[in-house]
Design a protein around this motif. Structure first.
Motif, short mmCIF file in Angstrom:
data_model
loop_
_atom_site.label_atom_id
_atom_site.label_comp_id
_atom_site.label_asym_id
_atom_site.label_seq_id
_atom_site.Cartn_x
_atom_site.Cartn_y
_atom_site.Cartn_z
N VAL A 152 -12.35 22.20 -35.97
CA VAL A 152 -12.68 20.81 -35.66
C VAL A 152 -14.19 20.70 -35.53
CG1 VAL A 152 -12.47 18.98 -33.96
CG2 VAL A 152 -10.49 20.35 -34.57
N LEU A 153 -14.74 19.67 -36.12
CA LEU A 153 -16.19 19.51 -36.18
C LEU A 153 -16.53 18.08 -35.82
CD1 LEU A 153 -18.97 20.46 -37.37
CD2 LEU A 153 -18.09 19.80 -39.57
N ALA A 154 -17.53 17.88 -34.99
CA ALA A 154 -17.98 16.53 -34.66
C ALA A 154 -19.38 16.35 -35.24
CB ALA A 154 -18.02 16.32 -33.16
N THR A 155 -19.61 15.22 -35.89
CA THR A 155 -20.93 14.97 -36.46
C THR A 155 -21.37 13.57 -36.07
OG1 THR A 155 -20.04 14.02 -38.47
CG2 THR A 155 -20.45 16.38 -38.48
N SER A 156 -22.67 13.35 -36.14
CA SER A 156 -23.17 12.00 -35.89
C SER A 156 -24.10 11.64 -37.03
CB SER A 156 -23.89 11.93 -34.56
OG SER A 156 -25.13 12.54 -34.65
N ALA A 157 -24.07 10.37 -37.40
CA ALA A 157 -24.83 9.94 -38.57
C ALA A 157 -25.78 8.82 -38.17
CB ALA A 157 -23.87 9.46 -39.65
N SER A 158 -26.73 8.48 -39.14
CA SER A 158 -27.68 7.43 -38.78
C SER A 158 -27.09 6.05 -38.88
CB SER A 158 -28.95 7.46 -39.64
OG SER A 158 -28.85 8.30 -40.69
N ASP A 159 -25.83 5.90 -39.28
CA ASP A 159 -25.22 4.57 -39.20
C ASP A 159 -24.53 4.39 -37.86
OD1 ASP A 159 -22.14 5.21 -41.07
OD2 ASP A 159 -23.19 6.31 -39.49
N TRP B 90 -30.43 18.47 -41.94
CA TRP B 90 -30.82 18.00 -40.62
C TRP B 90 -30.31 18.86 -39.49
CZ3 TRP B 90 -33.68 13.90 -38.77
CH2 TRP B 90 -34.26 13.10 -39.77
N ALA B 91 -29.18 19.53 -39.71
CA ALA B 91 -28.62 20.33 -38.62
C ALA B 91 -27.68 21.36 -39.20
CB ALA B 91 -27.87 19.45 -37.62
N VAL B 92 -27.43 22.41 -38.44
CA VAL B 92 -26.47 23.42 -38.86
C VAL B 92 -25.73 23.90 -37.62
CG1 VAL B 92 -27.97 25.44 -38.58
CG2 VAL B 92 -26.20 25.46 -40.32
N ASP B 93 -24.44 24.23 -37.81
CA ASP B 93 -23.69 24.81 -36.68
C ASP B 93 -22.66 25.77 -37.24
OD1 ASP B 93 -21.42 23.95 -34.08
OD2 ASP B 93 -23.28 25.09 -33.91
N HIS B 94 -22.45 26.86 -36.52
CA HIS B 94 -21.50 27.89 -36.96
C HIS B 94 -20.20 27.73 -36.18
CE1 HIS B 94 -19.96 31.79 -38.13
NE2 HIS B 94 -21.00 31.93 -38.95
N GLN B 95 -19.09 28.09 -36.85
CA GLN B 95 -17.79 28.11 -36.17
C GLN B 95 -17.83 29.07 -35.01
OE1 GLN B 95 -14.92 29.39 -39.02
NE2 GLN B 95 -13.80 27.49 -38.88
N TRP B 96 -17.11 28.75 -33.93
CA TRP B 96 -17.07 29.67 -32.79
C TRP B 96 -16.26 30.91 -33.12
CZ3 TRP B 96 -18.43 28.77 -27.35
CH2 TRP B 96 -19.31 27.68 -27.20
N ASP B 97 -15.37 30.77 -34.06
CA ASP B 97 -14.49 31.90 -34.35
C ASP B 97 -14.16 31.86 -35.84
OD1 ASP B 97 -11.23 32.92 -33.11
OD2 ASP B 97 -12.96 34.05 -33.86
N GLY B 98 -14.98 32.46 -36.66
CA GLY B 98 -14.70 32.39 -38.09
C GLY B 98 -15.95 32.74 -38.87
N ASN B 99 -15.91 32.45 -40.15
CA ASN B 99 -17.00 32.84 -41.03
C ASN B 99 -17.71 31.66 -41.67
OD1 ASN B 99 -18.12 35.20 -41.43
ND2 ASN B 99 -16.88 35.84 -43.17
N LEU B 100 -17.34 30.45 -41.27
CA LEU B 100 -17.89 29.28 -41.93
C LEU B 100 -18.95 28.64 -41.06
CD1 LEU B 100 -14.54 27.67 -43.03
CD2 LEU B 100 -16.06 29.01 -44.45
N VAL C 156 -26.80 13.42 -39.00
CA VAL C 156 -27.95 13.88 -38.23
C VAL C 156 -27.65 15.13 -37.41
CG1 VAL C 156 -29.29 13.18 -36.22
CG2 VAL C 156 -29.10 11.68 -38.16
N SER C 157 -26.43 15.29 -36.97
CA SER C 157 -26.13 16.50 -36.18
C SER C 157 -24.69 16.89 -36.41
CB SER C 157 -26.38 16.28 -34.70
OG SER C 157 -25.34 15.53 -34.15
N ALA C 158 -24.37 18.16 -36.16
CA ALA C 158 -23.01 18.67 -36.34
C ALA C 158 -22.74 19.70 -35.26
CB ALA C 158 -22.86 19.32 -37.72
N THR D 255 -18.37 11.04 -36.09
CA THR D 255 -17.17 11.33 -36.88
C THR D 255 -16.64 12.69 -36.51
OG1 THR D 255 -18.41 10.24 -38.62
CG2 THR D 255 -16.29 11.18 -39.22
N ILE D 256 -15.32 12.76 -36.45
CA ILE D 256 -14.68 14.05 -36.15
C ILE D 256 -13.94 14.49 -37.40
CG2 ILE D 256 -13.04 15.22 -34.68
CD1 ILE D 256 -13.83 13.49 -32.49
N TYR D 257 -14.24 15.71 -37.86
CA TYR D 257 -13.63 16.25 -39.07
C TYR D 257 -12.73 17.40 -38.71
CZ TYR D 257 -17.35 13.87 -41.67
OH TYR D 257 -18.20 12.95 -42.19
N ASP D 258 -11.70 17.56 -39.53
CA ASP D 258 -10.88 18.77 -39.42
C ASP D 258 -11.00 19.48 -40.76
OD1 ASP D 258 -8.91 20.72 -39.20
OD2 ASP D 258 -7.67 19.43 -37.94
N LEU D 259 -11.40 20.77 -40.74
CA LEU D 259 -11.67 21.47 -41.99
C LEU D 259 -10.41 21.68 -42.82
CD1 LEU D 259 -14.19 24.22 -40.91
CD2 LEU D 259 -14.62 21.96 -41.79
#
Lengths: 519, 452
Positions: free
Chosen positions: B218-225, B167-177, B207-209, B229-233
């Motif tokens: 740090v990554l923020a995502t949103s889901a259809s529920d 549904w979505a893709v996002d690249h790290q601002w500073d990195g390779n992931l 739905v989005s990241a 959610t905020i994740y830390d890799l």
């Protein structure tokens, strides 16, 4: 320290009023934004004060007497000896005895002067080069002359109507609606020509569109004393009953009516800061008024057929063939004699006008016009964007366009122009409670009793008379409170009567009793 | 006696040669200027009117796709270009100055759902409903590029097939992931054909990241529920989660204040949160009348642009409850993606009518190189207008925006409904025991719960 105080005073001048009280705000976002803005105001005021101290190019003129000599005895010839040649060119007498008393007007930059002789001689002069630009005869009585926004146009109040002329002498307009005008004034920011005519009617005309903005009867008959207050644009008219009324173009009733003198008002002048008004009456008094409180600050005892304030606050008054100049030298807002100039005996002075940005006083009299040096009367530093004595034609054209774009609508003329953009105060009128009112009454009576009575000579200060005078002062202090109490009594009486009326009527008719209309 | 008179010599106050500039002398004394406030008021009124005269925000449309534009990506190293992907699998690189396609990347079988550029800007990552992630090499812009016709295409660097649609893709601002959102959140490396890591919380699609600009992990995502959610890799499990009443369509982090993000929600509002304190929204931005589909912050961090299902693009201030600007056209249908350009001057919107549109961020801005005198004049007019924008005449002109009729009616209907609900609540509170019904802040009202 003295320097710090000086800087503080300068900063205060540039701050233009008190800073807002932010403590009462509850909205934190607004409070933060306003705090930032207040800080910026403070910084800009400090920068402006520093510029004034260090960066202004010219210094003002001064006249200091040494030893036992007094400044008001110093003659123009002795000043001419001490001053450079360029400045002595500003002292002259032009003698034109045939064309009657002369009236003059300067442009706001002080560079051009318009002269009008009573017998119809009109002319424009360039004061920098002492050159006559144009002069012509209209063969009619001319009572007054005024420049419009720049030196290209001027208005002359002729026998039947005022006319507007070009710099080349071409007649541009004949303003028939104004009638036989006695005095003309031009409001610069609003492009309004204000005139008062023989019937005592005040006309305001917009010179850019030609529309007549206001046309009011002053109600006090003929008066030929009219001045515009440069600070707020209201026009003050002096009447033969001793009153001065102030008018604005959007209302048919005067904004202010003040009783100034016991005889007719002969002259009026406004200070450029808008707080001081000098009025001269026929009973040999010149009063200096504070317009914020409408109180007399000072009374000078002298006649004056014409008055004018200079940019630095010197007051010139002329009567007969003598001009007296008063100045507030100590800065304490009390005017003392500063200089004087007396002309030859037959010369009847009709008008005095200070030349802006120069230490020069122009005098229009029955045999022509003259100019004398008054050190310390003009503002030494001009601002190019406000008024430029060294203006080129291109700059003049640009300035005309910019001032037309910034033309203020006539509704902005009000007694206190700083109220624009301010928050309107809430209208809640709280009635003071009874003990408060009594306390106020006591305080007023005590204040009235404390006023020192003047000791009169020649048997006029008998103790009985003094006691009576003191009693009168106390009664005068008590009168407003008593009047208010009487008014409230009357209102409550009316209310009671109405309620009793209602109660007397049968129930079915009670709905028809007169109810007060809702506001 | 000591006497001195003002005497000005002409040489000091006029110019020497006609090639010189005219001399200007200033005296800031307030006594020389009468009626300053009235003059400023007149200037503010004229400035407001001039602003409306010069307000022409639409620059042009970029035509080329044959299906809805579903996603866009910015390349931070190349200001002039923007990537766009459409529902038929077509990805294009556009040149904003000429508004033409520079390069086409074809290969996706289904809709392209996410696009993002890598940190150095050389690799474009795209993902779609055909369960593939493709990496493309971005052509380096040269002078010849702009002259040739715009139909270059490149082959993908890599195609990674996975188990579910993305549904979505996002690249790290500073990195390779980079992270993809689908059935769960997967973390990929450029060189690996399988995700390096995978996060899951609940059974609903993500739905989005979006990665945080300040903290690369740090990554923020949103889901259809309806959750964000905020994740830390660096940790194995998700960090925080907030569940709202309606689904969040898109999230954008504030690049200047990286702890704040704004979520574009289905209930027509945008909610700004502080990521450290998710129990209450910092600000609710209300003005849209239908679901907000996409949101992007300006590089200044002071404003953001939103595109909504109600066919309008709005620009909000980062702390303002209402929009400062609205852009709409009869031809622009449902807006699915918006981007703020990297120099904060333009806004790009991609919509249902297969066009990308280029708008000015400030509608009455004069583009191009300004003379210093022009710039100072614009700044002065802006400042004097802001000082008097509370007065009724000036406010009426500054606030005025033309709204399309359906939006105007929908907005007034929403207002009537909100007023009615508020009145009802007040009456209920007035008629119940004092203290039994508490006032709930709107910022908290839409949040159901916060979970660690």
């Amino acid at each position: 320290m003295d320097e710090d105080d000086e800087m503080d005073m300068k900063v205060k001048k540039y701050l233009r009023g008190e800073s807002a009280n932010l403590e009462i705000l509850q909205d934190r976002k607004l409070k933060g934004q306003l705090a930032v803005r207040e800080e910026l105001y403070g910084k800009s005021a400090k920068a402006a004060a520093k510029i004034e101290k260090w960066l202004l190019p010219s210094e003002g003129g001064y006249l200091e007497a040494e030893g036992i000599e007094k400044t008001w005895r110093i003659k123009q010839e002795s000043i001419a000896q001490e001053v450079d040649i360029l400045s002595t060119r500003n002292q002259y007498d032009i003698v034109l005895p045939d064309f009657g008393p002369y009236s003059l007007d300067f442009t706001s930059s002080g560079r051009y002067m318009a002269i009008a002789g009573r017998k119809g001689h009109l002319g424009i002069l360039d004061m920098k080069n002492m050159a006559l630009i144009k002069e012509f005869q209209v063969r009619e009585t001319v009572r007054d002359i005024a420049f419009l926004h720049n030196e290209l146009f001027f208005a002359a109040a002729q026998k039947k109507y005022p006319y507007i002329y070009n710099r080349d002498g071409t007649e541009l307009h004949c303003l028939k609606e104004h009638g036989a005008v006695l005095k003309l004034q031009f409001l610069k920011n609003h492009f309004l020509l204000a005139t008062i005519n023989k019937l005592g009617q005040l006309h305001y005309q917009d010179v850019t569109t030609g529309q007549m903005v206001g046309n009011y009867r002053t109600g006090h008959g003929r008066s030929d004393v009219m001045q515009v207050n440069p600070f707020n644009g209201v026009v003050a008219v002096g009447h033969s009953r001793g009153t001065v009324s102030m008018w604005k173009p959007t209302s048919a009733a005067p904004v202010v009516k003040m009783l100034c003198h016991q005889g007719p008002v002969t002259a009026l002048a406004f200070h450029s800061n808008g707080h001081l008004l000098a009025t001269a009456g026929m009973e040999r008094k010149i009063k200096v008024w504070d317009l914020r409180k409408f109180e007399v600050l000072q009374t000078l005892s002298s006649h004056a057929k014409t008055l004018d304030f200079s940019q630095k606050g010197l007051l010139a008054g002329a009567t007969g063939s003598f001009v007296q100049i008063w100045g507030d030298l100590a800065g304490a807002q009390s005017y003392d004699r500063y200089m004087g100039h007396s002309m030859a005996k037959g010369y009847q002075i009709g008008k005095v006008a200070f030349r802006p940005y120069e230490d020069v006083l122009g005098i229009g009299h029955s045999k022509g016009w003259s100019s004398v040096l008054i050190p310390g009367s003009g503002e030494p530093n001009f601002d190019t964007w406000v008024a430029n004595p060294f203006e080129t034609p291109k700059q003049r054209r640009e300035k005309e366009i910019h001032s037309l774009l910034d033309k203020l609508p006539p509704e902005t003329i009000m007694l206190d122009p700083t109220k624009i953009g301010a928050v309107r105060p809430t209208r809640k009128k709280e009635k003071p409670t009874n003990p408060e009112r009594e306390a106020e009454l006591e305080a007023a009576v005590a204040a009235a009793k404390d006023i020192p009575m003047k000791k009169k000579t020649k048997g006029r200060s008998k103790p009985s008379k003094r006691a009576k005078k003191k009693q009168e002062a106390v009664e005068k202090a008590r009168r407003p409170f008593l009047e208010q109490a009487a008014k409230e009594e009357e209102l409550s009486e009316k209310k009671r009567k109405r309620i009793s009326e209602e109660n007397e009527l049968p129930k079915s008719l009670q709905r028809f009793t007169r109810k007060k209309a809702r506001a | 006696m000591k006497v001195k008179v003002i005497s000005r010599s002409t040489d000091e106050f006029t110019r020497e040669r006609s090639q010189d500039l005219q001399r200007v002398f200033r005296n800031f004394d307030p006594n020389l200027r009468t009626q300053e406030k009235a003059t400023e008021y007149v200037r503010a009124l004229n400035a407001a009117k001039l602003e409306k005269i010069f307000a022409r925000p639409f620059i042009g449309a970029m035509d080329g796709h044959i299906d809805t534009v579903s996603c866009m990506a910015k390349n931070p190293n190349h200001l002039k270009g923007i990537f766009s992907g459409s529902m038929d699998g077509d990805i294009r690189l556009w040149d904003l100055a000429t508004r033409r396609t520079v390069c086409q990347f074809s290969g996706h079988q289904g809709a392209v759902r996410g696009l993002t550029a890598s940190t150095d800007g050389r690799v474009l990552v795209s993902c779609g409903t055909d369960c593939t992630v493709r990496l493309w090499r971005v052509p380096v812009a040269t002078v010849m590029e702009s002259e040739e016709s715009s139909h270059n295409s490149s082959e993908p660097l890599a195609v990674y097939v996975w188990k579910n649609a993305f549904w979505a893709v996002d690249h790290q601002w500073d990195g390779n992931l980079f992270a993809t959102a689908g059935a769960q959140v997967d973390i990929w490396d450029h060189d690996r054909s399988q995700p390096v890591n995978s996060f899951e919380w609940g059974k609903d699609t993500v739905v989005s990241a979006r990665f945080n600009p300040g903290e690369p992990n740090v990554l923020a995502t949103s889901a259809s529920d309806r959750s964000i959610t905020i994740y830390d890799l660096r940790m194995s499990s998700p960090a925080r989660r907030v569940v709202m009443r309606t689904k969040t369509n898109s999230i954008s982090w504030n690049p200047m204040e990286p702890m704040n993000f704004t979520a574009a929600n289905e209930d027509c509002n945008c909610y700004s949160y502080d990521a450290r304190k998710l129990d209450e929204a910092k600000c609710v931005h209300q003005d849209h009348v239908s679901a907000v589909m996409d949101i992007d912050y300006s590089p200044t961090g002071r404003e953001f642009v939103t595109g909504s299902y109600d066919r309008t693009v709005r620009i909000f201030q980062y702390n303002g409850g209402h929009s400062r600007e609205i852009y709409h056209t009869k031809r622009m249908q449902r807006v699915f993606c918006v981007k703020f350009s990297c120099d904060a001057s333009y806004v790009i919107s991609g919509s249902d009518d297969t066009n990308l549109r280029l708008w000015k961020a400030k509608a009455s801005e004069q583009l191009g190189v300004l003379l210093p005198r022009e710039r100072k004049k614009h700044e002065y007019l802006e400042a004097v207008k802001n000082r008097y924008k509370h007065l009724p005449e000036v406010k009426r002109i500054v606030r005025h925006r033309h709204l399309p009729k359906p939006i105007y009616k929908a907005a007034s209907l929403r207002r009537i409904m909100a007023d009615a609900a508020r009145r009802k609540e007040e009456r209920r509170r007035a008629h119940s025991a004092p203290g039994s019904r508490l006032k709930e802040a709107f910022r908290k009202k839409r949040i159901l719960q916060e979970v660690e």
